[in-house]
Scaffold this motif. Structure first.
Motif, mmCIF file in Angstrom:
data_model
loop_
_atom_site.group_PDB
_atom_site.id
_atom_site.type_symbol
_atom_site.label_atom_id
_atom_site.label_comp_id
_atom_site.label_asym_id
_atom_site.label_seq_id
_atom_site.Cartn_x
_atom_site.Cartn_y
_atom_site.Cartn_z
ATOM 1 N N LYS A 173 12.738 1.394 -14.715
ATOM 2 C CA LYS A 173 11.476 0.714 -15.018
ATOM 3 C C LYS A 173 11.738 -0.785 -15.036
ATOM 4 N N VAL A 174 10.943 -1.515 -14.276
ATOM 5 C CA VAL A 174 11.253 -2.920 -14.039
ATOM 6 C C VAL A 174 10.065 -3.843 -14.286
ATOM 7 N N ARG A 175 10.429 -5.111 -14.426
ATOM 8 C CA ARG A 175 9.464 -6.196 -14.396
ATOM 9 C C ARG A 175 9.673 -6.911 -13.064
ATOM 10 N N ARG A 176 8.579 -7.148 -12.319
ATOM 11 C CA ARG A 176 8.670 -7.798 -11.018
ATOM 12 C C ARG A 176 8.757 -9.304 -11.194
ATOM 13 N N LEU A 177 9.796 -9.934 -10.650
ATOM 14 C CA LEU A 177 9.934 -11.388 -10.737
ATOM 15 C C LEU A 177 9.466 -12.018 -9.422
ATOM 16 N N GLY A 178 9.527 -13.338 -9.340
ATOM 17 C CA GLY A 178 9.101 -14.044 -8.120
ATOM 18 C C GLY A 178 7.626 -13.849 -7.893
ATOM 19 N N ASP A 179 7.248 -13.633 -6.624
ATOM 20 C CA ASP A 179 5.821 -13.453 -6.331
ATOM 21 C C ASP A 179 5.353 -12.027 -6.607
ATOM 22 N N GLY A 180 6.269 -11.178 -7.032
ATOM 23 C CA GLY A 180 5.889 -9.842 -7.458
ATOM 24 C C GLY A 180 5.703 -8.853 -6.333
ATOM 25 N N ASN A 181 5.942 -9.295 -5.106
ATOM 26 C CA ASN A 181 5.798 -8.382 -3.969
ATOM 27 C C ASN A 181 7.146 -7.744 -3.668
ATOM 28 N N VAL A 182 7.216 -6.444 -3.813
ATOM 29 C CA VAL A 182 8.487 -5.740 -3.719
ATOM 30 C C VAL A 182 8.852 -5.386 -2.283
ATOM 31 N N CYS A 183 7.858 -5.034 -1.485
ATOM 32 C CA CYS A 183 8.145 -4.559 -0.126
ATOM 33 C C CYS A 183 8.458 -5.727 0.818
ATOM 34 N N HIS A 184 9.351 -5.454 1.769
ATOM 35 C CA HIS A 184 9.713 -6.502 2.733
ATOM 36 C C HIS A 184 8.544 -6.848 3.654
ATOM 37 N N THR A 185 7.513 -6.007 3.660
ATOM 38 C CA THR A 185 6.319 -6.301 4.471
ATOM 39 C C THR A 185 5.393 -7.300 3.789
ATOM 40 N N GLY A 186 5.698 -7.596 2.513
ATOM 41 C CA GLY A 186 4.841 -8.500 1.760
ATOM 42 C C GLY A 186 3.871 -7.770 0.846
ATOM 43 N N GLU A 187 3.877 -6.441 0.921
ATOM 44 C CA GLU A 187 3.025 -5.660 0.017
ATOM 45 C C GLU A 187 3.681 -5.590 -1.369
ATOM 46 N N ARG A 188 2.858 -5.308 -2.380
ATOM 47 C CA ARG A 188 3.412 -5.224 -3.732
ATOM 48 C C ARG A 188 4.331 -4.016 -3.885
ATOM 49 N N THR A 189 3.949 -2.918 -3.260
ATOM 50 C CA THR A 189 4.760 -1.706 -3.317
ATOM 51 C C THR A 189 5.076 -1.232 -1.903
ATOM 52 N N CYS A 190 6.195 -0.537 -1.741
ATOM 53 C CA CYS A 190 6.513 0.044 -0.435
ATOM 54 C C CYS A 190 5.594 1.213 -0.102
ATOM 55 N N PHE A 191 4.939 1.768 -1.100
ATOM 56 C CA PHE A 191 4.061 2.923 -0.867
ATOM 57 C C PHE A 191 2.622 2.437 -0.739
ATOM 58 N N TYR A 192 2.301 1.852 0.388
ATOM 59 C CA TYR A 192 0.967 1.288 0.581
ATOM 60 C C TYR A 192 0.174 2.040 1.646
ATOM 61 N N ARG A 193 0.725 3.119 2.182
ATOM 62 C CA ARG A 193 0.016 3.882 3.217
ATOM 63 C C ARG A 193 -0.199 5.323 2.773
ATOM 64 N N ASP A 194 -1.417 5.796 2.932
ATOM 65 C CA ASP A 194 -1.722 7.184 2.614
ATOM 66 C C ASP A 194 -1.180 8.110 3.693
ATOM 67 N N LEU A 195 -0.772 9.279 3.272
ATOM 68 C CA LEU A 195 -0.339 10.321 4.195
ATOM 69 C C LEU A 195 -1.406 11.405 4.146
ATOM 70 N N PRO A 196 -2.249 11.482 5.177
ATOM 71 C CA PRO A 196 -3.340 12.459 5.127
ATOM 72 C C PRO A 196 -2.789 13.884 5.090
ATOM 73 N N ALA A 197 -3.427 14.728 4.310
ATOM 74 C CA ALA A 197 -2.972 16.113 4.183
ATOM 75 C C ALA A 197 -4.180 17.015 4.044
ATOM 76 N N GLU A 198 -4.213 18.032 4.877
ATOM 77 C CA GLU A 198 -5.400 18.884 4.921
ATOM 78 C C GLU A 198 -5.589 19.685 3.635
ATOM 79 N N GLY A 199 -4.491 20.014 2.929
ATOM 80 C CA GLY A 199 -4.615 20.859 1.731
ATOM 81 C C GLY A 199 -4.909 20.092 0.457
ATOM 82 N N VAL A 200 -5.008 18.773 0.555
ATOM 83 C CA VAL A 200 -5.191 17.969 -0.647
ATOM 84 C C VAL A 200 -6.656 17.989 -1.077
#
Lengths: 108, 108
Positions: free
Chosen positions: A80-107
């Protein structure tokens, strides 16, 4: 910790301590885990570059460890962390690396 | 998804959709991921038993998928779930597998 199941590595789940958001998953070997514990900043082992790296060492977006937990069979850590700097963790510039949904028919 | 980095497996982080609590980390191969998407219940590949298993298939404590996300480099999934049955995810009877602190000298 049991590093035997993944050739010397364990997954480390990085979670924002305040929002609860899962930010990224990295891998640690025993040295990366020891450095994380000693320095208080999340440090990983890069499987592609075959080297240790402290997250945010160059960008300034370091991850300050607030709390660490280990799972029931000692082969995964939750950091469990505190984000330093600009707070964007992903190398793409997003805050989190999990920024894309994975569509699933059973959900529901 | 990129299954190549861990011999056909990807880590799957299971997070309680309501509380944000990280409940467990399991591994999925392509078949486990396809089953998770199709059935809407988290299904893993057991590295120790070398077999697929739907979490809670016998205990009733299944994990109903609410949302799935993929990380920036396509090698990890985040699965947001609703806990069914008695809601205890860990085989020890705890709600989460991450119920033990890992003391660290550098943690503020």
């Amino acid at each position: 910790m049991d590093f035997s199941k993944l050739d010397g590595l364990i997954p480390a789940v990085i979670q924002d301590d305040e929002s609860g958001e899962v930010l990224m998953v990295g891998f640690m070997n025993d040295e990366a885990l020891a450095l994380t514990k000693r320095t208080g900043f999340a440090t990983f082992f890069s499987r592609t570059r075959n080297t240790l790296w402290m997250k945010g060492e160059t960008s300034g977006n370091r991850l300050q460890v607030v709390r660490m937990l280990v799972d029931c069979d000692d082969d995964t850590v939750l950091v469990k962390v505190r984000r330093l700097g600009d707070g964007n963790v992903c190398h793409t510039g997003e805050r989190t690396c999990f920024y894309r949904d994975l569509p699933a028919e059973g959900v529901v």
